[in-house]
Scaffold this active site. Structure first.
Site, mmCIF file in Angstrom:
data_model
loop_
_atom_site.group_PDB
_atom_site.id
_atom_site.type_symbol
_atom_site.label_atom_id
_atom_site.label_comp_id
_atom_site.label_asym_id
_atom_site.label_seq_id
_atom_site.Cartn_x
_atom_site.Cartn_y
_atom_site.Cartn_z
ATOM 1 N N GLY A 71 -2.578 33.543 3.986
ATOM 2 C CA GLY A 71 -2.885 34.951 3.761
ATOM 3 C C GLY A 71 -4.362 35.155 3.522
ATOM 4 O O GLY A 71 -5.065 34.251 3.069
ATOM 5 N N ASP A 72 -4.827 36.353 3.849
ATOM 6 C CA ASP A 72 -6.210 36.713 3.558
ATOM 7 C C ASP A 72 -6.284 38.226 3.393
ATOM 8 O O ASP A 72 -5.648 38.955 4.150
ATOM 9 C CB ASP A 72 -7.162 36.268 4.662
ATOM 10 C CG ASP A 72 -8.603 36.329 4.204
ATOM 11 O OD1 ASP A 72 -9.055 35.380 3.538
ATOM 12 O OD2 ASP A 72 -9.275 37.345 4.479
ATOM 13 N N SER A 73 -7.049 38.671 2.414
ATOM 14 C CA SER A 73 -7.174 40.105 2.146
ATOM 15 C C SER A 73 -8.633 40.524 2.145
ATOM 16 O O SER A 73 -9.505 39.772 1.711
ATOM 17 C CB SER A 73 -6.575 40.453 0.776
ATOM 18 O OG SER A 73 -5.216 40.128 0.711
ATOM 19 N N GLY A 108 -3.849 40.058 5.801
ATOM 20 C CA GLY A 108 -3.334 39.363 6.975
ATOM 21 C C GLY A 108 -2.400 38.254 6.546
ATOM 22 O O GLY A 108 -2.644 37.584 5.539
#
Length: 198
Positions: A71-73, A108
């Protein structure tokens, strides 16, 4: 079969634990800046999904029988993606720019299971409070927001300075449970298969 989290984020871990899952923690080490530079000018959702995919793909070969989650924000404010501020000074600067305004937190997700792949971005609108200068500076000094996308947390001290959100709260914290559920279902798996035994 286990759920493997390609992250050392305490927030992502707390989401999964709160939802009954005790994941394997396997932080991925990827050159995020190189990926961001390669995708300069791309849509924000494409960038966060590419970062999430790089993390999941980096560790997936070590977990061929398991479900791997990356995940990535990032925060989208005035058309510009904001990642982690890293310093108290940058945190204060970010908060002066976003206080009293709304911005979009984009997370994401990349979920891998064997040869199968599920990628999706979630979007949540965050309405920031008009926090006082003293509170912004005190918040920055705590260190809490330094490694958080958008320089805030929803679930801890930063919650004082968020007026409301529109969308999925778990996504703002770092991983969307609805997205993970859709990923697992797409693989023919059930969420309950990953719940820790009580």
């Amino acid at each position: 079969m286990r759920l493997v989290l390609a992250s050392q984020s305490p927030s992502r871990l707390s989401i999964l634990r709160g939802a009954g899952v005790e994941p394997v923690i396997a932080p991925a080490h990827v050159d995020e800046r190189a990926i961001e530079e390669r995708l300069a000018g791309a849509e924000p959702a494409e960038i966060v999904c590419a970062l999430a995919a790089a993390k999941a793909e980096a560790i997936a070969p070590d977990y061929p029988e398991d479900v791997v989650v990356g995940g990535d924000s990032m925060l989208l404010l005035d058309g510009s993606l904001q990642g982690k501020p890293h310093t108290p000074e940058a945190t204060v600067e970010r908060w002066h720019a976003q206080a009293g305004r709304a911005a979009e937190l984009i997370t994401g997700h990349c979920v891998l299971y064997g040869e199968e792949r599920f990628v999706e971005a979630s979007r949540t609108t965050v309405h920031f409070a008009q926090a006082s200068d003293a509170d912004i500076e005190a918040y920055a000094r705590t260190g809490e927001p330094l490694e958080c996308a958008g320089a805030f947390t929803l679930e801890a001290l930063g919650g004082w300075f968020i007026d409301r959100i529109e969308g999925d709260p778990s996504s703002v914290i770092g991983l969307s449970l609805p997205v993970l559920r859709r990923a697992l279902y797409s693989f023919g798996l059930n969420v309950s298969e990953f719940w820790a035994q009580h």
